[in-house]
Design a protein around this motif. Structure first.
Motif, PDB file in Angstrom:
ATOM      1  N   MET A  47       0.740  -1.159   0.010  1.00  0.00           N
ATOM      2  CA  MET A  47      -0.020   0.268   0.214  1.00  0.00           C
ATOM      3  C   MET A  47       0.897   1.276  -0.017  1.00  0.00           C
ATOM      4  SD  MET A  47      -3.055   1.210   2.607  1.00  0.00           S
ATOM      5  CE  MET A  47      -4.002   0.025   2.115  1.00  0.00           C
ATOM      6  N   GLU A  48       0.439   2.380  -0.506  1.00  0.00           N
ATOM      7  CA  GLU A  48       1.061   3.571  -0.737  1.00  0.00           C
ATOM      8  C   GLU A  48       0.189   4.745   0.040  1.00  0.00           C
ATOM      9  OE1 GLU A  48       1.750   6.490  -4.242  1.00  0.00           O
ATOM     10  OE2 GLU A  48       3.084   4.942  -4.334  1.00  0.00           O
ATOM     11  N   TYR A  49       1.098   5.466   0.820  1.00  0.00           N
ATOM     12  CA  TYR A  49       0.574   6.501   1.788  1.00  0.00           C
ATOM     13  C   TYR A  49       1.011   7.626   1.063  1.00  0.00           C
ATOM     14  CZ  TYR A  49      -0.374   2.300   4.549  1.00  0.00           C
ATOM     15  OH  TYR A  49      -0.531   1.187   5.064  1.00  0.00           O
ATOM     16  N   GLN A  50       0.298   8.876   0.829  1.00  0.00           N
ATOM     17  CA  GLN A  50       0.770  10.215   0.495  1.00  0.00           C
ATOM     18  C   GLN A  50       0.154  11.046   1.803  1.00  0.00           C
ATOM     19  OE1 GLN A  50      -0.456  10.799  -3.439  1.00  0.00           O
ATOM     20  NE2 GLN A  50       1.483   9.751  -4.270  1.00  0.00           N
ATOM     21  N   SER A  51       1.230  11.873   2.514  1.00  0.00           N
ATOM     22  CA  SER A  51       0.637  12.846   3.237  1.00  0.00           C
ATOM     23  C   SER A  51       0.476  14.030   2.675  1.00  0.00           C
ATOM     24  CB  SER A  51       1.839  12.938   4.305  1.00  0.00           C
ATOM     25  OG  SER A  51       3.272  13.505   3.628  1.00  0.00           O
ATOM     26  N   ASN A  52       0.843  14.226   1.422  1.00  0.00           N
ATOM     27  CA  ASN A  52       0.549  15.792   0.907  1.00  0.00           C
ATOM     28  C   ASN A  52      -0.520  15.693   0.030  1.00  0.00           C
ATOM     29  OD1 ASN A  52       1.456  14.084  -1.113  1.00  0.00           O
ATOM     30  ND2 ASN A  52       2.503  15.643  -2.108  1.00  0.00           N
ATOM     31  N   ASN A  53      -1.567  14.851   0.044  1.00  0.00           N
ATOM     32  CA  ASN A  53      -2.894  14.756  -0.770  1.00  0.00           C
ATOM     33  C   ASN A  53      -3.853  14.889   0.267  1.00  0.00           C
ATOM     34  OD1 ASN A  53      -4.449  14.338  -2.776  1.00  0.00           O
ATOM     35  ND2 ASN A  53      -3.331  12.325  -3.342  1.00  0.00           N
ATOM     36  N   THR A  54      -5.037  15.428  -0.087  1.00  0.00           N
ATOM     37  CA  THR A  54      -6.291  15.650   0.725  1.00  0.00           C
ATOM     38  C   THR A  54      -7.552  15.236   0.051  1.00  0.00           C
ATOM     39  OG1 THR A  54      -6.244  17.851  -0.029  1.00  0.00           O
ATOM     40  CG2 THR A  54      -5.193  17.688   1.963  1.00  0.00           C
ATOM     41  N   THR A  55      -7.193  14.687  -1.262  1.00  0.00           N
ATOM     42  CA  THR A  55      -8.374  13.945  -1.710  1.00  0.00           C
ATOM     43  C   THR A  55      -7.931  12.577  -2.232  1.00  0.00           C
ATOM     44  OG1 THR A  55      -7.733  14.735  -3.962  1.00  0.00           O
ATOM     45  CG2 THR A  55      -8.939  16.198  -2.913  1.00  0.00           C
ATOM     46  N   ARG A 103       4.888   8.381   0.755  1.00  0.00           N
ATOM     47  CA  ARG A 103       5.312   9.346  -0.086  1.00  0.00           C
ATOM     48  C   ARG A 103       5.125  10.677   0.578  1.00  0.00           C
ATOM     49  NH1 ARG A 103       5.426   7.719  -6.460  1.00  0.00           N
ATOM     50  NH2 ARG A 103       6.093   5.517  -6.041  1.00  0.00           N
ATOM     51  N   GLU A 104       6.081  11.495   0.677  1.00  0.00           N
ATOM     52  CA  GLU A 104       5.896  12.860   1.177  1.00  0.00           C
ATOM     53  C   GLU A 104       6.445  13.912  -0.037  1.00  0.00           C
ATOM     54  OE1 GLU A 104       6.516  12.366   5.713  1.00  0.00           O
ATOM     55  OE2 GLU A 104       8.020  13.363   4.537  1.00  0.00           O
ATOM     56  N   SER A 105       5.898  15.150  -0.053  1.00  0.00           N
ATOM     57  CA  SER A 105       6.227  15.970  -1.057  1.00  0.00           C
ATOM     58  C   SER A 105       7.858  16.150  -1.233  1.00  0.00           C
ATOM     59  CB  SER A 105       5.799  17.412  -0.646  1.00  0.00           C
ATOM     60  OG  SER A 105       6.508  17.795   0.554  1.00  0.00           O
ATOM     61  N   SER A 106       8.716  15.990  -0.444  1.00  0.00           N
ATOM     62  CA  SER A 106      10.344  16.069  -0.756  1.00  0.00           C
ATOM     63  C   SER A 106      10.889  14.529  -0.503  1.00  0.00           C
ATOM     64  CB  SER A 106      10.792  17.063   0.315  1.00  0.00           C
ATOM     65  OG  SER A 106      10.711  16.529   1.522  1.00  0.00           O
ATOM     66  N   ARG A 107      10.261  13.650  -0.294  1.00  0.00           N
ATOM     67  CA  ARG A 107      10.968  12.337  -0.111  1.00  0.00           C
ATOM     68  C   ARG A 107       9.903  10.970  -0.042  1.00  0.00           C
ATOM     69  NH1 ARG A 107      12.168  12.273   6.427  1.00  0.00           N
ATOM     70  NH2 ARG A 107       9.844  12.660   7.138  1.00  0.00           N
TER      71      ARG A 107
END
Length: 66
Positions: A1-9, A37-41
């Protein structure tokens, strides 16, 4: 699974599915090998450990990523 902290939708297409969850849910569902995944790393979870609290009634979940 992939998690993105910079995504709100929530998004989904043919190849990538993104799920937005809170930290409590993340600790429950995160697995070794998952990607954060974050915006910078980009981090990969390499260990997950459970530790009982001093009272023995609750536990803490530690997520290790690099």
């Amino acid at each position: 699974m992939e998690y993105q902290s910079n995504n709100t939708t929530l998004q989904s297409d043919d190849t990538v599915s993104t799920t937005v969850i809170d930290w409590d849910e993340f600790r429950k569902h995160a697995k070794v090998g998952d990607t954060i995944r974050e915006s910078s790393r980009t981090l990969r979870i390499y260990d997950k450990a459970y530790e009982l609290t001093a009272s023995g009634q609750h536990f803490v979940v530690h997520i290790y990523a690099q």
